[in-house]
Every structure is written in C-alpha cells, then in structure tokens.
Enzyme design. Sequence first.
Site, mmCIF file in Angstrom:
data_model
loop_
_atom_site.group_PDB
_atom_site.id
_atom_site.type_symbol
_atom_site.label_atom_id
_atom_site.label_comp_id
_atom_site.label_asym_id
_atom_site.label_seq_id
_atom_site.Cartn_x
_atom_site.Cartn_y
_atom_site.Cartn_z
ATOM 1 N N CYS A 87 -6.737 23.382 17.576
ATOM 2 C CA CYS A 87 -6.629 24.045 18.880
ATOM 3 C C CYS A 87 -5.994 23.149 19.934
ATOM 4 C CB CYS A 87 -8.003 24.538 19.327
ATOM 5 S SG CYS A 87 -8.563 25.956 18.383
ATOM 6 N N ARG A 130 -0.504 11.006 12.033
ATOM 7 C CA ARG A 130 0.641 10.259 12.554
ATOM 8 C C ARG A 130 1.851 11.172 12.731
ATOM 9 N NH1 ARG A 130 0.398 4.660 8.951
ATOM 10 N NH2 ARG A 130 -1.281 3.642 10.108
ATOM 11 N N GLY A 151 0.832 -1.201 0.000
ATOM 12 C CA GLY A 151 0.000 0.000 0.000
ATOM 13 C C GLY A 151 0.863 1.245 0.000
ATOM 14 N N TYR A 179 -1.970 6.952 3.289
ATOM 15 C CA TYR A 179 -2.416 7.100 4.676
ATOM 16 C C TYR A 179 -2.757 8.532 5.090
ATOM 17 C CZ TYR A 179 -1.297 2.214 5.199
ATOM 18 O OH TYR A 179 -1.267 0.868 5.029
#
Length: 445
Positions: free
Chosen positions: A352, A316, A279, A381
């Site tokens: 925030c 991530r 992927g 991703y």
Amino acid sequence: MPHYENVRAVLGRAVADGVLGQDRPVAGFIDVQGVRDGVTALHEAFAHVPDVLHAFAAKACPLVPVLRLLADAGMGCEVASPGETRLALAAGFAPERIVLDSPAKTRAEIHEALTLGIALNADNFDELDRIAALRPAGSRSVVGLRVNPQVGAGAIPEMSTATAHSKFGVALDDPGVRERVVEAFGQRPWLTRLHAHVGSQGCPLPLIAGGLATLHRLAGEIDERVGRRQVTSLDLGGGLPVNFADDTVTPTYQDYVRALTDAEPALLDGRYQVVTEFGRALLAKNGFTAAVVEYVKDSGGRRIALTHAGAQVALRTVFMPDAWPVRVTAHGPDGSPKATAPMAQDIAGPLCFAGDLVARARTLPEVAEGDLVVLHDTGAYYFSAPWAYNSLPRPGVYGFANRAGDVSLTTIRTPQTLDEVARESGLSHADALLTASGRTAARVT
C-alpha cells in the site's frame, strides 16, 4: 538446458505441485545444479593458487539448506551477525571455515568466535583491543584487521566500501593510520591477516583489483617493518559484479583473477593464503522469483499489472530502481511464455504505497489476470531481505533440479502462515498494554 526453457519447466512444475498459484501467489526458486556449477567455476579460476578458502557471504542467501549445499560443494562461510553465525554452524560449516566480519561486533560475538576457533576480522583499532582482552590462550582463531584502501566509489555509492568516508575498516590513507596499522601488528604476534573489501555491485574490476593490490603491498610493508613473517593470509572480500541485463555470466571468476594479477602479479603467487567472500556472484543468476498477476487495469493511458511481487520480495529494486533493475518476463498460468502483443506496462506489487513497482513502463507481452511474472536473477539478496510491510507472509523458497525436462522441487523455506505472522507480531502478548494500564482486557470472540 537454455535458461528460458528451465524457467518454463520449473513454473509448470510449481503450478502443478501447488507451490505457486492462487493460494500461494509468490514463490522463490533456486537452481541446485547451477549453484554447484558456480562453485566449480570459482574453484577452477583459483586452481593455481596453493591455499584458498572460498567463504560464501551468508547475507546473500541465509537459508540453511542453501548454506548446507554450499558447504557440501566445498565452500566456507562468511558471516556478519550472531544470526548468520548460528545459521552457518547449523548448516554444518566447521568453525575454522567460518569468517566473522561486522563493523559492530559485541563482546559476546567476539568471545564466541575466539572460543570456537572462528576466524574474525577486526573492523577498527578499538576492536583489536577488545579482541586482545578476550582472546584465550591458545585460541585457534585467525585474527585479521580490515583496512579501507580508500580507492573510491563505483557506480552505486551505497555498495562502495572503499570510499574516503566509508564506515568499514581503518582508513589507510588518513594521517598516521598506516603507522598505527604497522604498530598494531608489531604489538600482536597473533594478528596475522589483512582484510579489505572494495565494494560489490557497480564496482568495476580495475577498482577492486587496485584496492586489493594496496592490501598486498601493505602486507609486505608490515613484515619488513616488524622484522618477521607475520602476515600469512589476505582476505580479499567479495564484490564480483553480476550482469542483470541478460543471461550472460559476465564478468567471470577468470576475469576477476586476471584483473587481480594485472594489478599485482604477486598477489596470488602462494606467499599468502587467500580468502574470498563471494555471495551475489554465486547465487544471483541461480534463482528467480515468480508471482501471480491478480488484476490488470489502465491509468493515465498506461497498463498496470497488479501482482504479488513487490517491495516485500524486491526491496532494493523498488526503492533504487536505477541501481537494481531486474529483468521481468511474462508467462501464462501454466508457465509458458506469453505470446500476446507487447505493450508498455507497470509491474506493480501488492503493498500500500504508490512506489511499489518492480518495473516501470516495461515493454512486455500483454498480461492478464491469472498470468505469472518472473523476476530473474534474484537468487541473492532477494530471498534474504523480506520486508514485513503490510504484514504479508514470507513466501516459500524451493530448490529445483531439472533432469532432461523432468523437474523436481524441494522445499528450502516453508511459506509463512498467517498464524505465524500473528505470533511474530506479538499475539502471545495481546493483552500486555491493557494490563500495564490497569484495564481489564476485553476478549474478542
């Protein structure tokens, strides 16, 4: 065309077409020809293997137009949820070219796969029992068992799936498990595939290859013990790491094949059909994210650029910056590379919370309001894991073709509108809690 010129040309077209700018301050882009070239490189690396199904891991980029492009280029599809199965079918993948993997398949998912002829890999022995109970006579689905070769972790433990305590597969080296695996195959003639996935980013090729060599040896042991040729295919998973440091594609699919052959020369000799599930390796370097710089300011002696690319598009990277760093480049409002004096800058997102940073003290040409920043290698991703924090709309994603500097864009995912955000957040049920409490809703005008 060199990568930096490609990015510059795409940014210029995006700004001119109005898909990137003040009204649409963040967008994703996918290189259509780059995806096709990646599929070609994958097939060429395995050209000597008689029977291979290369199944794209849908979770890496679950956008129907991208999946349809991959289907047209000759890929199969690996899915891990009912949603991904629906997307794969909608994209045009034939059921027999779809592989269902998930550690928590429901009976409904299993029934659908067995009915349509989708292959599936059982995660555990209880799931094998469930499949046996649901499997209709004459089902065309190839059924496999996922085993965990327990060869250890790579540099990112969260991406390593062949550790001692991994949640995936049956733990092959645990007491009595190997014997149970052999018995499971002996009792079920329709169980014909073995599957393993050692891990992805951060896992070196020797670690991956060592785990898959274990899979090959297990297949031979099963056939010998049950006294017949039962295992006919090996699903090797994916996991080829991606180089995020620069534009170089390394390791390559050829490197991966060499590592497999070095670990087990017979692994790809044609005795078994081979399935792969790449992927990130196919999509990461064929996509990037661009965002507008809204403000710049100084704090504690450091320059901070407040942009529209934060955790909502780079989850991530924000939460695990050491494991998932991305390259960032600075561009003017027209897409041209910045030539201002370099300085250390934080590239911050719009969310925030204080940690919403995609780069910390990164040395870049000084950026200003209205400039653009590019997050490179985000084709896998990053478009598939939007975070709805602060109710920010999902950005648009566009495919691009660059023919001798003539760039054209096509919409892959339309930018989410604020009305759609409101509907997704329960707008049609706005009075539900007031009604439930017996109060009359007050209308806001």
